[in-house]
Design an enzyme around this catalytic site. Structure first.
Site, PDB file in Angstrom:
ATOM      1  N   LYS A  11      -8.601  52.409  -8.028  1.00 11.85           N
ATOM      2  CA  LYS A  11      -9.229  52.282  -6.707  1.00 11.85           C
ATOM      3  C   LYS A  11     -10.128  53.489  -6.369  1.00 11.85           C
ATOM      4  O   LYS A  11     -10.085  54.522  -7.048  1.00 11.85           O
ATOM      5  CB  LYS A  11      -8.125  52.122  -5.663  1.00 11.85           C
ATOM      6  CG  LYS A  11      -7.329  50.820  -5.816  1.00 11.85           C
ATOM      7  CD  LYS A  11      -6.334  50.667  -4.669  1.00 11.85           C
ATOM      8  CE  LYS A  11      -5.549  49.380  -4.763  1.00 11.85           C
ATOM      9  NZ  LYS A  11      -4.654  49.184  -3.603  1.00 11.85           N
ATOM     10  N   TYR A  51      -8.838  40.036  -1.757  1.00 10.71           N
ATOM     11  CA  TYR A  51      -7.607  40.268  -0.986  1.00 10.71           C
ATOM     12  C   TYR A  51      -7.367  39.178   0.063  1.00 10.71           C
ATOM     13  O   TYR A  51      -6.637  39.413   1.032  1.00 10.71           O
ATOM     14  CB  TYR A  51      -7.663  41.635  -0.307  1.00 10.71           C
ATOM     15  CG  TYR A  51      -7.291  42.786  -1.220  1.00 10.71           C
ATOM     16  CD1 TYR A  51      -6.032  42.863  -1.809  1.00 10.71           C
ATOM     17  CD2 TYR A  51      -8.177  43.826  -1.466  1.00 10.71           C
ATOM     18  CE1 TYR A  51      -5.674  43.917  -2.639  1.00 10.71           C
ATOM     19  CE2 TYR A  51      -7.829  44.891  -2.293  1.00 10.71           C
ATOM     20  CZ  TYR A  51      -6.578  44.924  -2.868  1.00 10.71           C
ATOM     21  OH  TYR A  51      -6.220  45.971  -3.690  1.00 10.71           O
ATOM     22  N   ARG A  87       3.695  47.068 -12.966  1.00 15.81           N
ATOM     23  CA  ARG A  87       4.183  47.368 -11.617  1.00 15.81           C
ATOM     24  C   ARG A  87       5.196  48.511 -11.651  1.00 15.81           C
ATOM     25  O   ARG A  87       5.266  49.327 -10.726  1.00 15.81           O
ATOM     26  CB  ARG A  87       4.734  46.104 -10.960  1.00 15.81           C
ATOM     27  CG  ARG A  87       3.596  45.121 -10.650  1.00 15.81           C
ATOM     28  CD  ARG A  87       4.047  43.861  -9.970  1.00 15.81           C
ATOM     29  NE  ARG A  87       4.393  44.070  -8.579  1.00 15.81           N
ATOM     30  CZ  ARG A  87       3.509  44.134  -7.586  1.00 15.81           C
ATOM     31  NH1 ARG A  87       2.215  44.046  -7.824  1.00 15.81           N
ATOM     32  NH2 ARG A  87       3.902  44.294  -6.341  1.00 15.81           N
ATOM     33  N   ARG A 104       1.474  56.071  -8.705  1.00 16.87           N
ATOM     34  CA  ARG A 104       1.318  56.288  -7.264  1.00 16.87           C
ATOM     35  C   ARG A 104       2.046  57.533  -6.792  1.00 16.87           C
ATOM     36  O   ARG A 104       1.568  58.223  -5.882  1.00 16.87           O
ATOM     37  CB  ARG A 104       1.761  55.033  -6.518  1.00 16.87           C
ATOM     38  CG  ARG A 104       0.740  53.901  -6.638  1.00 16.87           C
ATOM     39  CD  ARG A 104       1.301  52.596  -6.181  1.00 16.87           C
ATOM     40  NE  ARG A 104       0.291  51.551  -6.057  1.00 16.87           N
ATOM     41  CZ  ARG A 104       0.582  50.254  -5.980  1.00 16.87           C
ATOM     42  NH1 ARG A 104       1.830  49.858  -6.023  1.00 16.87           N
ATOM     43  NH2 ARG A 104      -0.384  49.366  -5.863  1.00 16.87           N
ATOM     44  N   ASN A 114      -3.903  54.026  -2.481  1.00 20.48           N
ATOM     45  CA  ASN A 114      -2.760  54.180  -3.387  1.00 20.48           C
ATOM     46  C   ASN A 114      -3.147  54.070  -4.861  1.00 20.48           C
ATOM     47  O   ASN A 114      -2.334  53.704  -5.704  1.00 20.48           O
ATOM     48  CB  ASN A 114      -1.633  53.215  -3.005  1.00 20.48           C
ATOM     49  CG  ASN A 114      -2.023  51.757  -3.137  1.00 20.48           C
ATOM     50  OD1 ASN A 114      -3.175  51.447  -3.424  1.00 20.48           O
ATOM     51  ND2 ASN A 114      -1.081  50.859  -2.925  1.00 20.48           N
ATOM     52  N   HIS A 117      -4.172  49.043  -8.251  1.00 18.78           N
ATOM     53  CA  HIS A 117      -3.655  47.703  -7.930  1.00 18.78           C
ATOM     54  C   HIS A 117      -3.184  47.064  -9.224  1.00 18.78           C
ATOM     55  O   HIS A 117      -3.793  47.279 -10.274  1.00 18.78           O
ATOM     56  CB  HIS A 117      -4.761  46.828  -7.319  1.00 18.78           C
ATOM     57  CG  HIS A 117      -4.406  45.372  -7.277  1.00 18.78           C
ATOM     58  ND1 HIS A 117      -3.664  44.821  -6.263  1.00 18.78           N
ATOM     59  CD2 HIS A 117      -4.656  44.354  -8.161  1.00 18.78           C
ATOM     60  CE1 HIS A 117      -3.482  43.531  -6.506  1.00 18.78           C
ATOM     61  NE2 HIS A 117      -4.083  43.228  -7.648  1.00 18.78           N
ATOM     62  N   GLU A 128      -6.780  36.709 -10.859  1.00 16.90           N
ATOM     63  CA  GLU A 128      -7.445  37.995 -10.618  1.00 16.90           C
ATOM     64  C   GLU A 128      -8.295  38.427 -11.820  1.00 16.90           C
ATOM     65  O   GLU A 128      -9.363  39.015 -11.653  1.00 16.90           O
ATOM     66  CB  GLU A 128      -6.397  39.058 -10.276  1.00 16.90           C
ATOM     67  CG  GLU A 128      -5.735  38.790  -8.927  1.00 16.90           C
ATOM     68  CD  GLU A 128      -4.694  39.837  -8.554  1.00 16.90           C
ATOM     69  OE1 GLU A 128      -4.130  39.715  -7.457  1.00 16.90           O
ATOM     70  OE2 GLU A 128      -4.449  40.768  -9.346  1.00 16.90           O
TER      71      GLU A 128
HETATM   72  P1  CMP Z   1      -2.351  46.510  -3.537  1.00 14.29           P
HETATM   73  O1  CMP Z   1      -1.290  46.494  -4.582  1.00 14.29           O
HETATM   74  O2  CMP Z   1      -3.759  46.612  -3.982  1.00 14.29           O
HETATM   75  O3  CMP Z   1      -2.195  45.171  -2.656  1.00 14.29           O
HETATM   76  C1  CMP Z   1      -2.578  45.103  -1.309  1.00 14.29           C
HETATM   77  C2  CMP Z   1      -2.936  46.439  -0.747  1.00 14.29           C
HETATM   78  O4  CMP Z   1      -2.888  46.516   0.653  1.00 14.29           O
HETATM   79  C3  CMP Z   1      -1.911  47.459  -1.208  1.00 14.29           C
HETATM   80  O5  CMP Z   1      -2.050  47.724  -2.546  1.00 14.29           O
HETATM   81  C4  CMP Z   1      -2.217  48.612  -0.277  1.00 14.29           C
HETATM   82  O6  CMP Z   1      -3.312  49.369  -0.731  1.00 14.29           O
HETATM   83  C5  CMP Z   1      -2.585  47.864   0.981  1.00 14.29           C
HETATM   84  N1  CMP Z   1      -1.487  47.850   1.939  1.00 14.29           N
HETATM   85  C6  CMP Z   1      -0.307  47.235   1.829  1.00 14.29           C
HETATM   86  N2  CMP Z   1       0.440  47.447   2.919  1.00 14.29           N
HETATM   87  C7  CMP Z   1      -0.302  48.228   3.733  1.00 14.29           C
HETATM   88  C8  CMP Z   1      -0.093  48.781   5.010  1.00 14.29           C
HETATM   89  N3  CMP Z   1       1.060  48.582   5.666  1.00 14.29           N
HETATM   90  N4  CMP Z   1      -1.061  49.527   5.536  1.00 14.29           N
HETATM   91  C9  CMP Z   1      -2.222  49.705   4.876  1.00 14.29           C
HETATM   92  N5  CMP Z   1      -2.491  49.196   3.651  1.00 14.29           N
HETATM   93  C10 CMP Z   1      -1.533  48.466   3.087  1.00 14.29           C
END
Ligand code: CMP
Length: 140
Positions: A11, A51, A87, A104, A114, A117, A128
């Site tokens: 990211k 998303y 994961r 992470r 974070n 993904h 995806e």
């Molecule tokens: P990702 O695994 O890319 O899948 C969805 C993304 O949404 C997740 O990682 C985070 O980057 C983001 N995300 C999930 N929960 C929250 C939250 N509570 N606040 C902000 N971002 C979030």
């Protein structure tokens, strides 16, 4: 054990800090192969489409803005049980809850920024992967 593919995204917070090599080393050290990879800048529409499952969540708009704040690196990873394995390597979504040694835990800045993904199921991995790659671009 099943040979699987999963979709990874490095990211914008990680590309900004020049961390793609360190993240790729963690992926490869864990036994996964990077069988496709490209660096690109998503449009807002593409981020919203990727998303879409989170469209009703309060963080959706901020998440999409963050995902277009810099380049991302989309990857196809292959290995035994690659979806679950990646994961595990990524760690929990919120870095505050991520285990020691995970991507992470080491690199993420926040629950939003974070660093990576990974697909959450083989079915979503197929969707995806096809979002970012044609079959011609995947060299397993
Ligand atoms: P990702 O695994 O890319 O899948 C969805 C993304 O949404 C997740 O990682 C985070 O980057 C983001 N995300 C999930 N929960 C929250 C939250 N509570 N606040 C902000 N971002 C979030």
């Amino acid at each position: 054990m099943t040979l699987q593919q999963t979709l990874s995204i490095i990211k914008p917070d990680a590309t900004r800090r020049n961390l793609s090599g360190k993240i790729n080393a963690k992926i490869e050290d864990a036994g996964l192969r990077i069988i496709a990879q490209k660096r690109l800048c998503l449009t807002k529409e593409q981020a919203q489409k990727f998303y879409a499952v989170h469209a009703e969540r309060s963080f959706f708009n901020d998440l999409c803005d963050y995902m277009i704040s810099g380049p991302v690196i989309a990857q196809v990873l292959e290995g035994e049980d690659a979806v679950v394995r990646y994961r595990e390597i990524m760690g929990a979504t919120n870095p505050a809850n991520a285990a020691e040694g995970t991507i992470r835990k080491e690199f993420a800045e926040s629950i939003e920024a974070n660093s990576v993904h990974g697909s959450d199921s083989p079915e979503n991995a197929a969707t995806e992967i096809s979002f970012f790659f044609s079959t011609l671009e995947i060299a397993g």
